[in-house]
Design a protein around this motif. Structure first.
Motif, PDB file in Angstrom:
ATOM      1  N   ALA A  19       0.871  -1.199   0.000  1.00 17.45           N
ATOM      2  CA  ALA A  19       0.000   0.000   0.000  1.00 17.45           C
ATOM      3  C   ALA A  19       0.898   1.236   0.000  1.00 17.45           C
ATOM      4  N   ALA A  50      -3.516  -6.068  -1.410  1.00 12.40           N
ATOM      5  CA  ALA A  50      -2.486  -6.461  -0.445  1.00 12.40           C
ATOM      6  C   ALA A  50      -2.580  -7.932  -0.059  1.00 12.40           C
ATOM      7  N   ARG A  57       5.649   7.534  -0.793  1.00  8.14           N
ATOM      8  CA  ARG A  57       6.268   8.334   0.276  1.00  8.14           C
ATOM      9  C   ARG A  57       7.482   7.630   0.866  1.00  8.14           C
ATOM     10  N   LEU A 114       2.103   1.117   5.862  1.00  7.83           N
ATOM     11  CA  LEU A 114       1.744   2.276   6.683  1.00  7.83           C
ATOM     12  C   LEU A 114       0.380   2.817   6.263  1.00  7.83           C
ATOM     13  N   ASP A 136       0.203  -1.280  -4.644  1.00 10.79           N
ATOM     14  CA  ASP A 136      -0.987  -0.544  -4.213  1.00 10.79           C
ATOM     15  C   ASP A 136      -2.182  -0.975  -5.059  1.00 10.79           C
TER      16      ASP A 136
HETATM   17  C1  LIG Z   1      -3.500   6.425   3.594  1.00 10.35           C
HETATM   18  S1  LIG Z   1      -2.796   5.778   2.096  1.00 10.35           S
HETATM   19  C2  LIG Z   1      -1.149   5.362   2.663  1.00 10.35           C
HETATM   20  C3  LIG Z   1      -0.134   5.346   1.565  1.00 10.35           C
HETATM   21  C4  LIG Z   1       1.304   5.143   2.048  1.00 10.35           C
HETATM   22  N1  LIG Z   1       1.460   3.858   2.708  1.00 10.35           N
HETATM   23  C5  LIG Z   1       1.682   6.248   2.986  1.00 10.35           C
HETATM   24  O1  LIG Z   1       1.767   6.002   4.187  1.00 10.35           O
HETATM   25  O2  LIG Z   1       1.888   7.379   2.499  1.00 10.35           O
HETATM   26  C6  LIG Z   1      -3.544   4.175   2.002  1.00 10.35           C
HETATM   27  C7  LIG Z   1      -3.155   3.426   0.740  1.00 10.35           C
HETATM   28  O3  LIG Z   1      -3.616   2.091   0.866  1.00 10.35           O
HETATM   29  C8  LIG Z   1      -4.041   1.666  -0.411  1.00 10.35           C
HETATM   30  N2  LIG Z   1      -4.933   0.506  -0.205  1.00 10.35           N
HETATM   31  C9  LIG Z   1      -6.136   0.491   0.425  1.00 10.35           C
HETATM   32  N3  LIG Z   1      -6.632  -0.759   0.462  1.00 10.35           N
HETATM   33  C10 LIG Z   1      -5.709  -1.542  -0.152  1.00 10.35           C
HETATM   34  C11 LIG Z   1      -5.638  -2.940  -0.420  1.00 10.35           C
HETATM   35  N4  LIG Z   1      -6.606  -3.776  -0.039  1.00 10.35           N
HETATM   36  N5  LIG Z   1      -4.558  -3.423  -1.068  1.00 10.35           N
HETATM   37  C12 LIG Z   1      -3.545  -2.584  -1.454  1.00 10.35           C
HETATM   38  N6  LIG Z   1      -3.560  -1.252  -1.238  1.00 10.35           N
HETATM   39  C13 LIG Z   1      -4.630  -0.744  -0.587  1.00 10.35           C
HETATM   40  C14 LIG Z   1      -4.733   2.880  -0.978  1.00 10.35           C
HETATM   41  O4  LIG Z   1      -4.896   2.809  -2.370  1.00 10.35           O
HETATM   42  C15 LIG Z   1      -3.783   3.991  -0.520  1.00 10.35           C
HETATM   43  O5  LIG Z   1      -2.785   4.249  -1.472  1.00 10.35           O
END
Ligand SMILES: C[S@@+](CC[C@H](N)C(=O)[O-])C[C@H]1O[C@@H](n2cnc3c(N)ncnc32)[C@H](O)[C@@H]1O
Length: 244
Positions: free
Chosen positions: A72, A110, A77, A126, A87
């Motif tokens: 994710a 994920a 970042r 994160l 992602d």
């Molecule tokens: C709040 S952002 C955090 C992004 C990065 N980890 C950061 O801390 O800057 C949450 C991320 O989780 C991804 N996400 C949400 N559900 C997911 C899943 N089931 N599998 C993979 N990515 C997912 C979203 O697309 C988004 O980019």
């Protein structure tokens, strides 16, 4: 992987396509729309920089390399600390690929990482687990266990259920809807992990403090977040080690 507008995420050649649940599609739509402004909105202010600093410090200490997956990864970042990213939002993946042209960044859920067993030394996630139902969270942990080598490290954060109860906060909807107690990790991990370290994040209501006072609070947080006071912080950041 790639996805079309119906929410079907197709795996690498030969693997079955996976249809996303309505909720997963909602999450994707939310982050697709947010992708162009995510960095500035979430981390372009002093609170974001403060959180980023705390998280980065722990990741630097805890991760083992060189094969590190940022699960994710959003716009990338933390991709400076990882060899690969993943992602579910196509728009987030696009931005991460623009920012990190040399890195392999998977477009996948994920719970379905397109990598062979034992591919990574570390996986970190994160601001992901707060979005997942407990069933999906278990699936993600199990998938991370599969792709980690024996003794590999898993780092993630989650909203602290104890703090929420103390301040009377009740989450609604999927966004930050999942909260955990440290003890829940044993149940979710099914005995396959060892809790190697933990930190409290955002002990002080930093967004309410004057900007000038924030750096001093960050220094205090780094210390206090390692003491028993960590159990009162808004978020917990944990490092698990794969046992088997
Ligand atoms: C709040 S952002 C955090 C992004 C990065 N980890 C950061 O801390 O800057 C949450 C991320 O989780 C991804 N996400 C949400 N559900 C997911 C899943 N089931 N599998 C993979 N990515 C997912 C979203 O697309 C988004 O980019």
């Amino acid at each position: 992987m790639s996805s079309d507008t119906s929410g079907i995420v197709s795996s690498q050649a030969g693997a079955p396509a996976e249809e996303l649940s309505a909720e997963a599609r909602e999450v994707v739509a939310y982050y697709d729309a947010l992708a162009p402004t995510y960095d500035a909105d979430r981390f372009g202010n002093s609170y974001g920089a403060y959180l980023d600093g705390l998280e980065r410090r722990a990741l630097r200490r805890w991760l083992r390399g060189p094969r590190v997956l940022d699960l994710a990864c959003g716009t990338g970042r933390f991709l400076d600390l990882a060899s690969e990213g993943l992602d579910l939002s196509g728009k987030m993946v696009e931005r991460a690929r623009e920012r990190w042209p040399g890195k392999r960044i998977h477009h996948a859920p994920a719970w379905s990482i397109p990598a062979a067993a034992g591919s990574y030394d570390s996986v970190f996630a994160l601001h992901l687990f707060m979005h997942l139902h407990l069933g999906d969270l278990r699936r993600v942990l199990e998938e991370c266990r599969r792709v980690l080598r024996p003794g590999g490290v898993m780092v993630f954060d989650f909203p602290n259920a104890l703090r929420r109860r103390l301040v009377g906060y009740q989450a609604t909807g999927w966004h930050a809807g999942t909260e955990l107690m440290a003890g829940d990790l044993r149940m979710l991990g099914g005995g396959h992990w060892r809790l190697a370290a933990s930190r409290g994040l955002a002990l002080a209501p930093i967004h309410r403090l004057p900007h000038a006072a924030r750096p001093a609070f960050m220094a205090a947080e780094v210390l206090l977040g390692r003491t028993p006071l960590k159990h009162l912080a808004s978020y917990q950041l944990v490092k698990l080690e794969k046992l088997d």
